[in-house]
Design an enzyme around this catalytic site. Sequence first.
Site, PDB file in Angstrom:
ATOM      1  N   ARG A  82     -22.446 -17.322 -11.575  1.00 60.11           N
ATOM      2  CA  ARG A  82     -23.199 -17.056 -12.809  1.00 60.11           C
ATOM      3  C   ARG A  82     -23.352 -18.315 -13.660  1.00 60.11           C
ATOM      4  O   ARG A  82     -23.293 -18.243 -14.887  1.00 60.11           O
ATOM      5  CB  ARG A  82     -22.519 -15.967 -13.646  1.00 60.11           C
ATOM      6  CG  ARG A  82     -22.473 -14.597 -12.976  1.00 60.11           C
ATOM      7  CD  ARG A  82     -23.828 -13.908 -13.048  1.00 60.11           C
ATOM      8  NE  ARG A  82     -23.736 -12.529 -12.640  1.00 60.11           N
ATOM      9  CZ  ARG A  82     -23.678 -11.499 -13.485  1.00 60.11           C
ATOM     10  NH1 ARG A  82     -23.727 -11.674 -14.776  1.00 60.11           N
ATOM     11  NH2 ARG A  82     -23.598 -10.275 -13.012  1.00 60.11           N
ATOM     12  N   ASP A 104     -30.932 -11.386  -8.790  1.00 58.69           N
ATOM     13  CA  ASP A 104     -29.851 -10.426  -9.021  1.00 58.69           C
ATOM     14  C   ASP A 104     -29.638  -9.598  -7.761  1.00 58.69           C
ATOM     15  O   ASP A 104     -30.566  -9.415  -6.968  1.00 58.69           O
ATOM     16  CB  ASP A 104     -30.177  -9.506 -10.205  1.00 58.69           C
ATOM     17  CG  ASP A 104     -28.914  -8.775 -10.686  1.00 58.69           C
ATOM     18  OD1 ASP A 104     -28.007  -9.450 -11.199  1.00 58.69           O
ATOM     19  OD2 ASP A 104     -28.826  -7.552 -10.503  1.00 58.69           O
ATOM     20  N   TYR A 145     -24.062   0.802  -7.188  1.00 52.02           N
ATOM     21  CA  TYR A 145     -25.045   0.922  -8.274  1.00 52.02           C
ATOM     22  C   TYR A 145     -26.128   1.946  -7.930  1.00 52.02           C
ATOM     23  O   TYR A 145     -26.597   2.692  -8.782  1.00 52.02           O
ATOM     24  CB  TYR A 145     -25.675  -0.440  -8.585  1.00 52.02           C
ATOM     25  CG  TYR A 145     -24.697  -1.373  -9.253  1.00 52.02           C
ATOM     26  CD1 TYR A 145     -24.479  -1.317 -10.630  1.00 52.02           C
ATOM     27  CD2 TYR A 145     -23.955  -2.293  -8.514  1.00 52.02           C
ATOM     28  CE1 TYR A 145     -23.558  -2.154 -11.248  1.00 52.02           C
ATOM     29  CE2 TYR A 145     -23.033  -3.131  -9.118  1.00 52.02           C
ATOM     30  CZ  TYR A 145     -22.838  -3.059 -10.489  1.00 52.02           C
ATOM     31  OH  TYR A 145     -21.929  -3.870 -11.089  1.00 52.02           O
TER      32      TYR A 145
HETATM   33  O1  CP3 Z   1     -24.693 -16.998 -10.226  1.00 51.81           O
HETATM   34  C1  CP3 Z   1     -25.822 -17.195 -10.743  1.00 51.81           C
HETATM   35  O2  CP3 Z   1     -25.979 -17.916 -11.738  1.00 51.81           O
HETATM   36  C2  CP3 Z   1     -27.037 -16.575 -10.068  1.00 51.81           C
HETATM   37  C3  CP3 Z   1     -27.557 -15.373 -10.624  1.00 51.81           C
HETATM   38  C4  CP3 Z   1     -26.817 -14.052 -10.520  1.00 51.81           C
HETATM   39  C5  CP3 Z   1     -27.005 -13.010 -11.478  1.00 51.81           C
HETATM   40  N1  CP3 Z   1     -26.345 -11.903 -11.034  1.00 51.81           N
HETATM   41  C6  CP3 Z   1     -27.813 -13.125 -12.703  1.00 51.81           C
HETATM   42  C7  CP3 Z   1     -27.655 -12.119 -13.778  1.00 51.81           C
HETATM   43  C8  CP3 Z   1     -25.956 -13.547  -9.523  1.00 51.81           C
HETATM   44  C9  CP3 Z   1     -25.378 -14.241  -8.300  1.00 51.81           C
HETATM   45  C10 CP3 Z   1     -25.680 -12.193  -9.871  1.00 51.81           C
HETATM   46  C11 CP3 Z   1     -24.838 -11.299  -9.042  1.00 51.81           C
HETATM   47  C12 CP3 Z   1     -24.549  -9.930  -9.506  1.00 51.81           C
HETATM   48  N2  CP3 Z   1     -25.348  -9.092 -10.225  1.00 51.81           N
HETATM   49  C13 CP3 Z   1     -23.366  -9.223  -9.165  1.00 51.81           C
HETATM   50  C14 CP3 Z   1     -22.248  -9.718  -8.269  1.00 51.81           C
HETATM   51  C15 CP3 Z   1     -21.365 -10.697  -8.922  1.00 51.81           C
HETATM   52  C16 CP3 Z   1     -20.628 -10.208 -10.125  1.00 51.81           C
HETATM   53  O3  CP3 Z   1     -20.813 -10.826 -11.189  1.00 51.81           O
HETATM   54  O4  CP3 Z   1     -19.876  -9.228 -10.016  1.00 51.81           O
HETATM   55  C17 CP3 Z   1     -23.460  -7.938  -9.758  1.00 51.81           C
HETATM   56  C18 CP3 Z   1     -22.427  -6.839  -9.669  1.00 51.81           C
HETATM   57  C19 CP3 Z   1     -24.726  -7.866 -10.409  1.00 51.81           C
HETATM   58  C20 CP3 Z   1     -25.319  -6.698 -11.117  1.00 51.81           C
HETATM   59  C21 CP3 Z   1     -25.613  -6.986 -12.527  1.00 51.81           C
HETATM   60  N3  CP3 Z   1     -26.634  -7.795 -12.965  1.00 51.81           N
HETATM   61  C22 CP3 Z   1     -24.937  -6.478 -13.670  1.00 51.81           C
HETATM   62  C23 CP3 Z   1     -23.749  -5.538 -13.622  1.00 51.81           C
HETATM   63  C24 CP3 Z   1     -25.573  -7.014 -14.791  1.00 51.81           C
HETATM   64  C25 CP3 Z   1     -25.297  -6.681 -16.239  1.00 51.81           C
HETATM   65  C26 CP3 Z   1     -24.033  -7.222 -16.746  1.00 51.81           C
HETATM   66  C27 CP3 Z   1     -24.119  -8.699 -17.001  1.00 51.81           C
HETATM   67  O5  CP3 Z   1     -23.278  -9.431 -16.465  1.00 51.81           O
HETATM   68  O6  CP3 Z   1     -25.008  -9.092 -17.732  1.00 51.81           O
HETATM   69  C28 CP3 Z   1     -26.615  -7.880 -14.326  1.00 51.81           C
HETATM   70  C29 CP3 Z   1     -27.520  -8.699 -15.152  1.00 51.81           C
HETATM   71  C30 CP3 Z   1     -27.543 -10.167 -14.879  1.00 51.81           C
HETATM   72  N4  CP3 Z   1     -27.574 -10.751 -13.648  1.00 51.81           N
HETATM   73  C31 CP3 Z   1     -27.602 -11.196 -15.881  1.00 51.81           C
HETATM   74  C32 CP3 Z   1     -27.677 -12.431 -15.182  1.00 51.81           C
HETATM   75  C33 CP3 Z   1     -27.812 -13.804 -15.776  1.00 51.81           C
HETATM   76  C34 CP3 Z   1     -27.652 -10.971 -17.386  1.00 51.81           C
HETATM   77  C35 CP3 Z   1     -29.017 -10.510 -17.744  1.00 51.81           C
HETATM   78  C36 CP3 Z   1     -29.456 -10.909 -19.125  1.00 51.81           C
HETATM   79  O7  CP3 Z   1     -29.915 -12.042 -19.300  1.00 51.81           O
HETATM   80  O8  CP3 Z   1     -29.390 -10.034 -20.010  1.00 51.81           O
END
Ligand code: CP3
Length: 348
Positions: free
Chosen positions: A27, A77, A153
């Site tokens: 992330r 994502d 999910y």
């Molecule tokens: O690593 C990176 O920088 C690449 C981008 C990336 C995102 N999500 C961007 C994101 C990666 C590799 C992920 C993986 C992801 N997404 C996982 C597995 C890894 C982990 O963190 O457990 C999971 C379970 C998700 C599902 C997901 N996406 C959730 C639960 C959420 C909401 C909670 C949160 O952390 O914000 C997201 C949204 C998300 N994915 C954001 C980002 C930058 C935030 C969105 C925003 O800008 O509001």
Amino acid sequence: MPNSTDKRFLKALNKEKLDRPPFWLMRQAGRYLPEYRQTRADAGSFLDLCYTPKLAEEVTLQPLRRYDMDAAILFADILLIPDALGQPLAYKEGEGPVLDPVRSAKELSSLSMDRLHDHLAPVYETVSRLSSSIPSHCSLIGFAGAPWTVATYMVEGRGSKDYANIKKWMYSDPAGFQQLMDILVVSTAEYLIHQIKAGAEAVQIFDTWAGVLPDVEFRRWVIEPTKRIVELIRKDYPDFPVIGFPKGVAGNLMEFVKETGVTGVSLDASAPLEWAKREIQPHVTVQGNLDPILLVAGGQAMVDRIHQILETFKDGSHIFNLGHGIIPQTPPENVGLLADTLKNWKAS
Ligand code: CP3
């Protein structure tokens, strides 16, 4: 994999000896950076950001401009796969992802793989743009969610505390649940293969919720699907580097490493360092495992722990990373301190 690469990240996956390990952070593009919040606001919605190659490329590059990581991870994502299969998905402010749940084999008829690649084509374009825009010493990582975590999910419809719906389906109708997992194995493998074709140099498979399964189910729904995806990738790309991240699996990690054929494994922050050095590192490159909250706390406690991780893994192959993703409250200057600490360290 070529030996001639001058990329530190690929060298570590190739088990070559290095003066310091490469680093990147899960992330690394995200809400802790003001420039991300700006681009995210310009994009409108999170999904628009993921599906607009120019903007997804921009947010992928943002952390590299500040901290010069050794790898860039594609901005996307894990839930783009259910979205591409036709399951309605929205990211709600303060709530995270929300999907219309599928909870039985009958309901799988609402999913279709027909439009998968048309739908995901913008992601492949982002990868291809990045493969020419990232700095030359930097490696490009593609990724996907593992079938089990993506399925949590899809079935729960949102993040869950007890995984009651998915476990109920999995225990009471394993053959029906297998159909969902088969769809996810095939879609995920194809998705990753397209990313590789577009220029990804390694891929990581995120299995964030692997740790909620007892060992028999862990084998069937975490190890087996991951193993199949690795095999499908390697049919087209023999020896291609794959990093697994089955989070929170404790004593089951060794079996995961031996059975799946991954090149590297990402350790969560709870993995004991000496155990990982002794049991895991002789078999695969280890990645990790600083507690993301220690990155929020920063200061000497963080620096000391970084040194401890570096010293523990210095005699084998190691990629420095967090034990899970950066959280939004992280002060950007602490990431700067982490980067400086790593770059100033040398294996003795
Ligand atoms: O690593 C990176 O920088 C690449 C981008 C990336 C995102 N999500 C961007 C994101 C990666 C590799 C992920 C993986 C992801 N997404 C996982 C597995 C890894 C982990 O963190 O457990 C999971 C379970 C998700 C599902 C997901 N996406 C959730 C639960 C959420 C909401 C909670 C949160 O952390 O914000 C997201 C949204 C998300 N994915 C954001 C980002 C930058 C935030 C969105 C925003 O800008 O509001």
